[in-house]
Enzyme design. Structure first.
Site, PDB file in Angstrom:
ATOM      1  N   GLU A 309      30.727 -17.109  24.644  1.00  0.00           N
ATOM      2  CA  GLU A 309      29.856 -15.657  24.567  1.00  0.00           C
ATOM      3  C   GLU A 309      28.393 -15.815  24.699  1.00  0.00           C
ATOM      4  O   GLU A 309      27.740 -15.064  25.434  1.00  0.00           O
ATOM      5  CB  GLU A 309      30.062 -14.980  23.058  1.00  0.00           C
ATOM      6  CG  GLU A 309      29.381 -13.599  23.059  1.00  0.00           C
ATOM      7  CD  GLU A 309      29.487 -13.115  21.514  1.00  0.00           C
ATOM      8  OE1 GLU A 309      29.863 -13.611  20.573  1.00  0.00           O
ATOM      9  OE2 GLU A 309      28.892 -12.084  21.381  1.00  0.00           O
ATOM     10  N   GLU A 428      29.123  -4.349  22.380  1.00  0.00           N
ATOM     11  CA  GLU A 428      30.113  -5.357  22.711  1.00  0.00           C
ATOM     12  C   GLU A 428      30.670  -5.094  24.008  1.00  0.00           C
ATOM     13  O   GLU A 428      31.424  -4.188  24.544  1.00  0.00           O
ATOM     14  CB  GLU A 428      31.100  -5.149  21.919  1.00  0.00           C
ATOM     15  CG  GLU A 428      30.876  -5.464  20.186  1.00  0.00           C
ATOM     16  CD  GLU A 428      30.646  -6.915  19.793  1.00  0.00           C
ATOM     17  OE1 GLU A 428      31.261  -7.599  20.768  1.00  0.00           O
ATOM     18  OE2 GLU A 428      30.362  -7.606  18.841  1.00  0.00           O
TER      19      GLU A 428
HETATM   20 ZN   LIG Z   1      28.602 -11.692  19.051  1.00  0.00          ZN
END
Ligand SMILES: [Zn+2]
Length: 467
Positions: A309, A428
């Site tokens: 990520e 997100e």
């Molecule tokens: Zn994160």
């Protein structure tokens, strides 16, 4: 987002064990001021006008000690400063006013592998010095009354001062570390966008530590040259980036701040003065957006099949910043490198810069059993109406532009959006645990589409907000 809240508190002997301290505590609560933090041969020296009530906790991954001094104000010149230590098992100390009323000063000790388990403290009343001394580390004296308090007084004049290392700290700064107190001068070569730091009476250490520059680092090259009795450190930044010096908090170190420059010229480009204006200055009439790529360093964030990520969101954030700059906004990043960065400094950067908007970029994940779940979620802090507004603008643009599954605008108590005072969101951008979404998230043209959509939403919000 997944690993942001897993920093578990580990068992730890409170590092400050000195029964004498209790006896010396003043009976009435007085306001104390922390005026300086220095490294000496006897330990870490805090210049403070009394003995504060202290509490400490040790936190793993990354290993650090958080030391809170109650009813203590941090002098403005050391608030949000970073002090390189590189001894006693401590890499560096970050100092900040954690809370204003009642005042709490917070020191975060970033530890290395040699960190001692416990510390002892003593207070030198006449000089107003609180000394923290590690136990079980050899080579430390037990005589606080002979305490040297500056880098220069511990100097052994028979040895040359060496430039020992260059590294990135948690504030996106490049830190030049020397073995002793140093002076320096700087110059900017506009033709090559190279910032030169000349440090007289030093030589390059044979064990020089250097940072590894990532492929997307805004620094193109770092060179060190011995020129006579001086060391010249030359840092060449990519076009669109600039370097400036920061206020010194440590005589043995020089910290250089890396910033992106807006595409809109703010003055005569031939004039170095206008060239080195900090890009987050709001004096030029442009609004500032702080972009926060989640995680970094040992905190990789969500991960699947060797994809992290932290890398996806850094690439996406740089695209987002570039697009916002083209739209005429000033941009500041909480990190531009693969570095470890706590949540609170991210908030502080946005607060100190008085940003108009804050956007944190993340990638989502779920268990392998839920690999079918995909889509985008945009978060604001509970009850934050402007944050909700910003989230709605951005979310609508993302769904329209990327065609990702709409998982809605949501509210949650994520630290960076709850503790920032400006409109703040956390995006997100998709699920790394969904194979087809993961494939899109690592694709640079999809990243750019996502970044452009976020930028468009921010722009719409800030335009409507200005009216
Ligand atoms: Zn994160």
């Amino acid at each position: 987002m997944s690993t942001q809240s897993v920093n578990a508190q580990v068992d730890f002997d409170l590092p400050l064990q000195d029964t004498n301290l209790q006896a010396q505590l003043p009976s009435s609560i007085q306001q104390l001021q922390l005026r300086n933090v220095q490294v000496s041969a006897d330990g870490l020296v805090l210049q403070i006008n009394g003995i504060p009530k202290m509490s400490a906790s040790r936190i793993a991954s990354p290993d650090r000690i958080i030391l809170d001094l109650q009813t203590t104000e941090v002098a403005p010149w050391i608030h949000n400063s970073l002090i390189a230590v590189n001894r006693y098992g401590v890499k560096q100390i970050r100092v900040a006013q954690f809370q204003k009323s009642p005042a709490i000063a917070r020191l975060v000790f970033d530890l290395d592998n040699n960190s001692p388990a416990s510390w002892q403290s003593s207070f030198d009343q006449t000089r107003g010095l609180l000394v923290l001394r590690p136990l079980g580390i050899s080579g430390t004296s037990n005589n606080p009354s002979n305490l040297p308090v500056t880098g220069s007084t511990v100097a052994n004049n028979n040895l040359a001062t060496t430039i020992d290392g260059l590294s990135f700290n948690g504030y996106g700064q490049l830190v030049i570390q020397a073995s002793r107190a140093i002076s320096y001068r700087t110059s900017l070569d506009l033709a090559t966008n190279t910032y030169n730091v000349t440090i007289p009476s030093t030589r390059i250490s044979s064990q020089l530590r250097r940072p590894i520059l990532g492929s997307n680092s805004p620094i193109e090259q770092i060179r060190l040259n011995q020129v006579g009795d001086a060391v010249v450190v030359s840092v060449k930044a990519l076009a669109g980036w600039q370097i400036r010096e920061t206020a010194r908090t440590n005589t043995q170190a020089i910290s250089l701040q890396l910033e992106s420059v807006g595409q809109v010229a703010t003055g005569n480009p031939q004039n170095p003065r206008s060239q080195i204006q900090p890009s987050y200055s709001n004096n030029n009439g442009r609004q500032l957006v702080v972009i926060d790529p989640g995680h970094g360093g040992p905190d990789v964030g969500a991960t699947r099949n060797g994809v992290y990520e932290k890398d996806i969101v850094l690439a996406m954030s740089k695209q987002l910043g570039r697009i916002l700059q083209q739209m005429g906004y000033s941009v500041m990043y909480t990190r531009t490198e693969d570095i470890d960065l706590d949540l609170e400094p991210r908030v502080q950067m946005a607060e100190n810069a008085r940003a108009s908007a804050f956007v944190s970029v993340h990638v989502n994940s779920l268990d392998a059993s839920a690999s079918q779940v995909n889509g985008v979620e945009t978060y604001h802090a509970p009850g934050a109406s402007l944050g909700k507004n910003l989230a709605e603008f951005v979310h609508e643009q993302i769904i329209a532009s990327t065609g990702a599954t709409d998982r809605g605008v949501r509210s949650a108590r994520f630290h960076v959006i709850v503790n920032t005072s400006m409109p703040a969101i956390l995006v997100e951008t998709g699920f790394i645990t969904n194979p087809s979404e993961a494939a899109r998230l690592v694709n640079s043209s999809y990243q750019e589409r996502m970044a452009a959509a976020i930028a468009k939403g921010i722009d719409q919000f800030l335009r409507s907000y200005r009216r």
